[in-house]
Structures are given as structure tokens and as C-alpha cells.
Scaffold this motif. Structure first.
Motif, mmCIF file in Angstrom:
data_model
loop_
_atom_site.group_PDB
_atom_site.id
_atom_site.type_symbol
_atom_site.label_atom_id
_atom_site.label_comp_id
_atom_site.label_asym_id
_atom_site.label_seq_id
_atom_site.Cartn_x
_atom_site.Cartn_y
_atom_site.Cartn_z
ATOM 1 N N TYR A 179 0.879 -1.172 0.000
ATOM 2 C CA TYR A 179 0.000 0.000 0.000
ATOM 3 C C TYR A 179 0.911 1.215 0.000
ATOM 4 O O TYR A 179 1.771 1.336 0.874
ATOM 5 C CB TYR A 179 -0.910 -0.004 1.231
ATOM 6 C CG TYR A 179 -1.883 1.143 1.250
ATOM 7 C CD1 TYR A 179 -2.966 1.163 0.389
ATOM 8 C CD2 TYR A 179 -1.716 2.195 2.133
ATOM 9 C CE1 TYR A 179 -3.864 2.213 0.395
ATOM 10 C CE2 TYR A 179 -2.618 3.255 2.144
ATOM 11 C CZ TYR A 179 -3.682 3.255 1.277
ATOM 12 O OH TYR A 179 -4.570 4.297 1.278
ATOM 13 N N ASP A 180 0.748 2.097 -0.978
ATOM 14 C CA ASP A 180 1.655 3.244 -1.155
ATOM 15 C C ASP A 180 3.120 2.791 -1.171
ATOM 16 O O ASP A 180 3.985 3.398 -0.558
ATOM 17 C CB ASP A 180 1.427 4.299 -0.073
ATOM 18 C CG ASP A 180 0.176 5.114 -0.308
ATOM 19 O OD1 ASP A 180 -0.331 5.125 -1.454
ATOM 20 O OD2 ASP A 180 -0.302 5.748 0.653
ATOM 21 N N GLU B 176 -9.945 -2.084 -9.296
ATOM 22 C CA GLU B 176 -11.340 -2.088 -8.859
ATOM 23 C C GLU B 176 -11.621 -2.558 -7.433
ATOM 24 O O GLU B 176 -12.598 -2.141 -6.839
ATOM 25 C CB GLU B 176 -12.207 -2.915 -9.816
ATOM 26 C CG GLU B 176 -12.198 -2.426 -11.232
ATOM 27 C CD GLU B 176 -12.927 -3.363 -12.171
ATOM 28 O OE1 GLU B 176 -13.574 -4.327 -11.717
ATOM 29 O OE2 GLU B 176 -12.843 -3.129 -13.389
ATOM 30 N N TRP B 177 -10.784 -3.416 -6.825
ATOM 31 C CA TRP B 177 -11.139 -4.019 -5.539
ATOM 32 C C TRP B 177 -9.879 -4.213 -4.702
ATOM 33 O O TRP B 177 -8.959 -4.923 -5.125
ATOM 34 C CB TRP B 177 -11.800 -5.368 -5.811
ATOM 35 C CG TRP B 177 -12.508 -6.022 -4.661
ATOM 36 C CD1 TRP B 177 -13.842 -5.961 -4.404
ATOM 37 C CD2 TRP B 177 -11.942 -6.869 -3.655
ATOM 38 N NE1 TRP B 177 -14.133 -6.722 -3.284
ATOM 39 C CE2 TRP B 177 -12.977 -7.287 -2.811
ATOM 40 C CE3 TRP B 177 -10.655 -7.307 -3.375
ATOM 41 C CZ2 TRP B 177 -12.787 -8.119 -1.716
ATOM 42 C CZ3 TRP B 177 -10.453 -8.136 -2.285
ATOM 43 C CH2 TRP B 177 -11.513 -8.542 -1.471
ATOM 44 N N ASN C 233 -11.979 -0.906 3.087
ATOM 45 C CA ASN C 233 -11.887 -0.673 1.651
ATOM 46 C C ASN C 233 -10.737 0.296 1.359
ATOM 47 O O ASN C 233 -10.616 1.321 2.016
ATOM 48 C CB ASN C 233 -13.213 -0.113 1.146
ATOM 49 C CG ASN C 233 -13.361 -0.187 -0.343
ATOM 50 O OD1 ASN C 233 -12.459 -0.610 -1.059
ATOM 51 N ND2 ASN C 233 -14.505 0.234 -0.824
ATOM 52 N N LEU C 234 -9.895 -0.043 0.377
ATOM 53 C CA LEU C 234 -8.752 0.792 -0.014
ATOM 54 C C LEU C 234 -8.934 1.312 -1.433
ATOM 55 O O LEU C 234 -9.639 0.709 -2.236
ATOM 56 C CB LEU C 234 -7.454 -0.021 0.025
ATOM 57 C CG LEU C 234 -7.020 -0.604 1.355
ATOM 58 C CD1 LEU C 234 -5.779 -1.463 1.161
ATOM 59 C CD2 LEU C 234 -6.773 0.487 2.380
ATOM 60 N N ASP C 235 -8.220 2.379 -1.740
ATOM 61 C CA ASP C 235 -8.151 2.891 -3.100
ATOM 62 C C ASP C 235 -7.230 1.962 -3.889
ATOM 63 O O ASP C 235 -6.021 1.919 -3.619
ATOM 64 C CB ASP C 235 -7.601 4.313 -3.085
ATOM 65 C CG ASP C 235 -7.411 4.900 -4.471
ATOM 66 O OD1 ASP C 235 -7.704 4.215 -5.482
ATOM 67 O OD2 ASP C 235 -6.939 6.054 -4.543
ATOM 68 N N PRO C 236 -7.741 1.213 -4.865
ATOM 69 C CA PRO C 236 -6.898 0.280 -5.613
ATOM 70 C C PRO C 236 -5.719 0.957 -6.313
ATOM 71 O O PRO C 236 -4.693 0.313 -6.535
ATOM 72 C CB PRO C 236 -7.852 -0.344 -6.632
ATOM 73 C CG PRO C 236 -9.207 -0.132 -6.088
ATOM 74 C CD PRO C 236 -9.144 1.136 -5.295
ATOM 75 N N ALA C 237 -5.830 2.228 -6.639
ATOM 76 C CA ALA C 237 -4.732 2.935 -7.306
ATOM 77 C C ALA C 237 -3.498 3.041 -6.414
ATOM 78 O O ALA C 237 -2.400 3.296 -6.907
ATOM 79 C CB ALA C 237 -5.187 4.331 -7.730
ATOM 80 N N ARG C 238 -3.656 2.787 -5.117
ATOM 81 C CA ARG C 238 -2.535 2.880 -4.176
ATOM 82 C C ARG C 238 -2.000 1.506 -3.781
ATOM 83 O O ARG C 238 -1.144 1.401 -2.906
ATOM 84 C CB ARG C 238 -2.987 3.652 -2.942
ATOM 85 C CG ARG C 238 -3.406 5.085 -3.300
ATOM 86 C CD ARG C 238 -4.024 5.810 -2.155
ATOM 87 N NE ARG C 238 -3.028 6.096 -1.123
ATOM 88 C CZ ARG C 238 -3.313 6.720 0.015
ATOM 89 N NH1 ARG C 238 -4.550 7.128 0.261
ATOM 90 N NH2 ARG C 238 -2.365 6.929 0.902
#
Length: 153
Positions: A99-100, A123-124, A137-142
Motif C-alpha cells: 500500500y503506497d 477495482e477491488w 476498503n482501499l483505493d486500488p490505485a494505491r
């Protein structure tokens, strides 16, 4: 009640329960320890819940609660989310995600198959919160996950 149509037993009733055993028609379908540098290297887990037909219906988090006489672990289910829809060429990954760009064994995400070293989540994505055991829930872009298939080639 998102599980009601996929299984006669109510999977959502698992939260707060000790497993195994699972209700009739449900079972664990793989998972991973979440090691957070504690004395118990498998204090928390993230696992897949499947029904009697072998269909993945949920992703659940649990906290360790001892072992049976054969050394198999028990866990208390702390949270449960519906299993994501996974298209062809994608898969659910856990135990090797970041994550990041910081490794985080508590992250589970859907990634696209490719020959890249790090697979971006799409997406998930969720993370098991170490304090509450909830799936956040996380931001998938990260999020990205190490491509363990590269080591198998």
C-alpha cells in the motif's frame, strides 16, 4: 443479505463465530497469515469462504483462537465481505501486496495477470485493520502486489 442466494447457511452470521467448523455447505478455500511482527506469526488471517459447490462467496478476516488436538488453527471471524467479481486474466492476491509502495501483508486485492514484477490492483482492494479486524476498503490505485508467478517461470 448478499450471501442468501449463494448458500442456504447465512455466511454473514459467521462474524464473531469460532471456525472451524463452518456452517453446513461452507468451508475455507485458502488464505494467508498476516504477520505483524508479533510473537504469534499468524495472529490474524485473511481467507476465502467457499460454498458446497466450490464457488468463492466471500473474503473473511479472523483472529487466532488456539489450535485443535492435531495442531490445526481455530479463528474468530472478525469481518466478511462479498467475494469480488473476477474477470478472465485477473486474480485475487494476498500476502505479497503493498500500500503506497510499503509492504503490507494485511492487504488483499484483485490484480491483472501480466509479466510485470508488481501487479497494480484494479477495482477491488481491502486491508485487514490490525486493531479491529475489520476489512477496510482501499483505493486500488494505491495498491500493488508482487507477481509470484514470475518466480515459478
Amino acid at each position: 443479505m448478499f450471501f442468501a442466494m449463494t448458500c442456504a447457511a447465512h455466511a454473514e452470521d459467521l462474524v464473531g463465530k469460532r471456525v472451524p467448523p463452518f456452517p453446513d455447505g461452507l468451508q475455507q478455500g485458502g488464505g494467508s497469515c498476516i504477520s505483524a511482527g508479533t510473537q504469534d506469526p499468524c495472529r490474524r488471517r485473511v481467507s476465502v469462504l467457499i460454498n458446497a459447490a466450490g464457488k468463492q462467496i466471500g473474503v473473511y478476516a479472523s483472529i487466532s483462537d488456539g489450535h485443535d488436538e492435531k495442531g490445526r488453527p481455530y479463528g474468530i471471524v472478525t469481518d466478511l465481505v462479498p467475494y469480488p467479481k473476477i474477470r478472465k486474466g485477473y486474480h485475487l492476491d494476498w500476502g505479497s501486496c503493498r500500500y503506497d509502495r510499503v509492504e503490507d501483508g494485511a492487504v488483499v486485492a484483485v490484480v491483472r495477470d501480466s509479466k510485470r514484477r508488481w501487479l497494480p490492483a484494479v477495482e477491488w482492494a481491502y486491508r485487514v485493520d490490525s486493531a479491529s479486524g475489520k476489512l477496510v476498503n482501499l483505493d486500488p490505485a494505491r495498491v500493488d502486489c508482487f507477481n509470484t508467478a514470475l518466480e515459478a517461470d
